[in-house]
Design an enzyme around this catalytic site. Sequence first.
Site, PDB file in Angstrom:
ATOM      1  N   SER A  25      -5.568  -0.640  -5.423  1.00  0.00           N
ATOM      2  CA  SER A  25      -6.914  -0.077  -5.214  1.00  0.00           C
ATOM      3  C   SER A  25      -7.258  -0.219  -3.391  1.00  0.00           C
ATOM      4  O   SER A  25      -5.974  -0.143  -2.674  1.00  0.00           O
ATOM      5  CB  SER A  25      -7.317  -1.132  -5.563  1.00  0.00           C
ATOM      6  N   ASP A  28      -6.229   7.887 -13.315  1.00  0.00           N
ATOM      7  CA  ASP A  28      -7.070   6.756 -12.920  1.00  0.00           C
ATOM      8  C   ASP A  28      -7.562   8.279 -11.760  1.00  0.00           C
ATOM      9  O   ASP A  28      -7.058   8.725 -10.664  1.00  0.00           O
ATOM     10  CB  ASP A  28      -6.235   6.617 -11.822  1.00  0.00           C
ATOM     11  N   HIS A  83      -4.982   3.245 -13.529  1.00  0.00           N
ATOM     12  CA  HIS A  83      -5.235   2.433 -12.024  1.00  0.00           C
ATOM     13  C   HIS A  83      -3.777   1.507 -11.854  1.00  0.00           C
ATOM     14  O   HIS A  83      -4.183   0.623 -12.468  1.00  0.00           O
ATOM     15  CB  HIS A  83      -6.835   1.941 -12.684  1.00  0.00           C
TER      16      HIS A  83
END
Lengths: 476, 476
Positions: free
Chosen positions: A162, A414, A439
């Site tokens: 991320s 994602d 994710h």
Amino acid sequence: MYRLPIFVGQWKELGRVCELVKIARREEAFHETLKNLSIIDHFGFDENLTFQQRYLVADQHWKKDNGPILFYTGNEGDITWFCNNTGFMWDVAEELNAMLVFAEHRYYGESLPFGNESFSDSKHLNYLTSEQALADFAVLIEYLKTTIAGARYSPVIAIGGSYGGMLAAWFRMKYPHVVVGALAASAPIWQFGDLVPCGTYFSIVTNDFKKSGTGCSESIRNSWNAINHLSSTDAGLQWLSSTFHLCSPLKNLQDAALLKNWLSETWINLAMVNYPYKADFLQPLPAWPIQEVCKFLKDPSLSDKFLLQNVFQAVNLYYNYSGEASCLDMSETATKNLGQLGWYYQACTEMVMPMCTDGVNDMFEPQKWDFDALSEECYKLWGVRPRPSWILSMYGGKNISSHSNIVFSNGGLDPWSAGGVTQNITDSLVAIVIPDGAHHLDLRSRNPLDPKSVQQARALEIRYMKQWIEKARRNH
Amino acid sequence: MYRLPIFVGQWKELGRVCELVKIARREEAFHETLKNLSIIDHFGFDENLTFQQRYLVADQHWKKDNGPILFYTGNEGDITWFCNNTGFMWDVAEELNAMLVFAEHRYYGESLPFGNESFSDSKHLNYLTSEQALADFAVLIEYLKTTIAGARYSPVIAIGGSYGGMLAAWFRMKYPHVVVGALAASAPIWQFGDLVPCGTYFSIVTNDFKKSGTGCSESIRNSWNAINHLSSTDAGLQWLSSTFHLCSPLKNLQDAALLKNWLSETWINLAMVNYPYKADFLQPLPAWPIQEVCKFLKDPSLSDKFLLQNVFQAVNLYYNYSGEASCLDMSETATKNLGQLGWYYQACTEMVMPMCTDGVNDMFEPQKWDFDALSEECYKLWGVRPRPSWILSMYGGKNISSHSNIVFSNGGLDPWSAGGVTQNITDSLVAIVIPDGAHHLDLRSRNPLDPKSVQQARALEIRYMKQWIEKARRNH
């Protein structure tokens, strides 16, 4: 209203999973929690104070003669949570004879430059930038290599997911003398400026729901108008409050907007954590949670109240899978936890990620990207103005082909893959797409229910890491 | 006493040559002087002010359809001076169909972030760093490419000499998406930490004198003790003052130390500007000025007074070649001009370049590198402490092999080559040594008296630039 593009899902994950995983991995917990004195302002000399930056070390499997170091570039949260949720690093430590280091990002967790004052005003927040964080990492690694016996020539690989994945990639770009390569998982480094369409993020969320059950995304798309209808009367607001088991009843149209926002965040979170196995995040969730949620959302043609009762069932699965909650707390997505505060500030300064919906290619209410509104809000909140083009100037946007040794992995499920690198750029700037992945699934611990695509992705990631290590050894 | 490692010679050059060369090149002067609004703090958001950054554009030879841009990464001085002293860029503009841009470094010339207040205290000086300067350049280029018609896809090459050469190299390392390559002339990027021996700089100066006349360096080496002897009595101080035609007479031992320091700076300056042709720098100087100076310094065995009378003749040639000066001003090396102030600050923060002499391998009085003394002095002067390892963490020290497209040129006569890259690192990190060259001779205009080595160097530099431009075109 505008949407602050925060990585909301992660925030919700925080706090719980950390401890759960800690217990599960008790026998292999991090070796040491340490604090390193880090300079508060790497880029100026007027402020010469230092702060305690926390980092975690696990060297159970490390080969002391310059074995590699896997370095987690901590992102917007408590580093113990990332440490406990990046099982992949633990899984490969033995194979690579690697030391694990997890470095906490300044202004998160316990690494607060000015203690309780860190968020008090824009003056104290002034050192919360990605550039300062990367400099912290560079200086920390230099420090580790000079103080840990046998680490002087250890090749270091940056790993992150991320925003942490963005940091890992940027770290390799800006400090290639410090890290020999980077694994950037689910890193939306192109969710800036006009590099990608602002709506793709939400169309991916929508697709996840569309694929998970007939009528599912349509039901959600229809729910907004249903809420709009009902929230136009006091009786309707009351009905909504009771139907959604809200802890605080809705009082006006503004509250109804918050309800819609809260629901949107829920769907987004579900898309991010749509993992193939039972997992414990914000709430314990079943495998493929969107499929479970969609079981309640089969008929989009129902009348307002029936439709919304189903929507309640869906979000109730997310917020109350255990069945223990007596009411649902809408303020939860806006918890004033430290990490969220910090990320709001970053979204108000450097991390300006345009997002938009049109209600056609996605299941959300149409909302244009409104930079001016963001800017005003940021000025009101923090006294700062966002600089939307700075990240592009700093990190190169799409023009990054002269860099090397970065693996960008993205999950097809994602939403953040919308801003990710999903095609190879060069031989050594490589994209790995995991069609069945949400994710940064690849950074999670191995699981018997892992789809083949994530197993293959991890195998490839390990192969690249070995190549980088090999090459570093040869060069040394 | 410690030596602040400033590029002293350059400072002296400033102010005069600028205008002289301007006249000489009148017909090809820069096209426009422009100011760009630049953000004062790229790395923080609390300070949101802007300042006027000056830059010069010459597009007489530019091919408007994305012809290349040669971008001078301005260093510690007035940009018009650099513009007028970088004849090489003018000489190649036509051949490359290139636009020339000269960007002024913040805190120098007219690019003062806080106007007259810019140097008032450490708070106002806080934004004087190489990182901020590079960010200025990146943002400026982005601005030029979006506002100048036909420049959107112009490949940009960074060019700079001395500290400007370091900036050119670092610019390519940190912003490879902005510049396709860099020519870093006489850039001592390794004169930091313990990357190179601290004494090489002075042994190169010494060698220049040794090679330029029998007894020359020995005479200078012996002069220090002669000064020490004489300055121990009032009569001796008086004799020194009158012999050296000093504007302000020496009053004590401290003044005598200043005299020695002033002489040292003179020898260093001569080594930097030891060009093969008559040139106008601090003072008009003959070709190969060290040879001229050494004509006065043939007999190191003379008694103190005779030796020092010869030393006076030598420095008099440097400071008074025109014969117009009625006395010599020892404070000249310490003129409080803006550029010097700025560079002192930079030397007190990031630009910590260890220097030392031993009196054996060099002709100077032995002086150890004393970081603590520097730090104390800097704290007294500016309230800041130098961070000697930061440049290494930031720019990689000797570990820069993963970068590409940088030509490092160095003159064999130039003391700054001590900290330069003088051997190829990779195929595209290339070193060019110009044995007969002083400080960035290659960046100066073509001259009939140029030695072959600098002609070859320039030809090679042009070849690399063409390669980078070609490759950029292909990639685009």
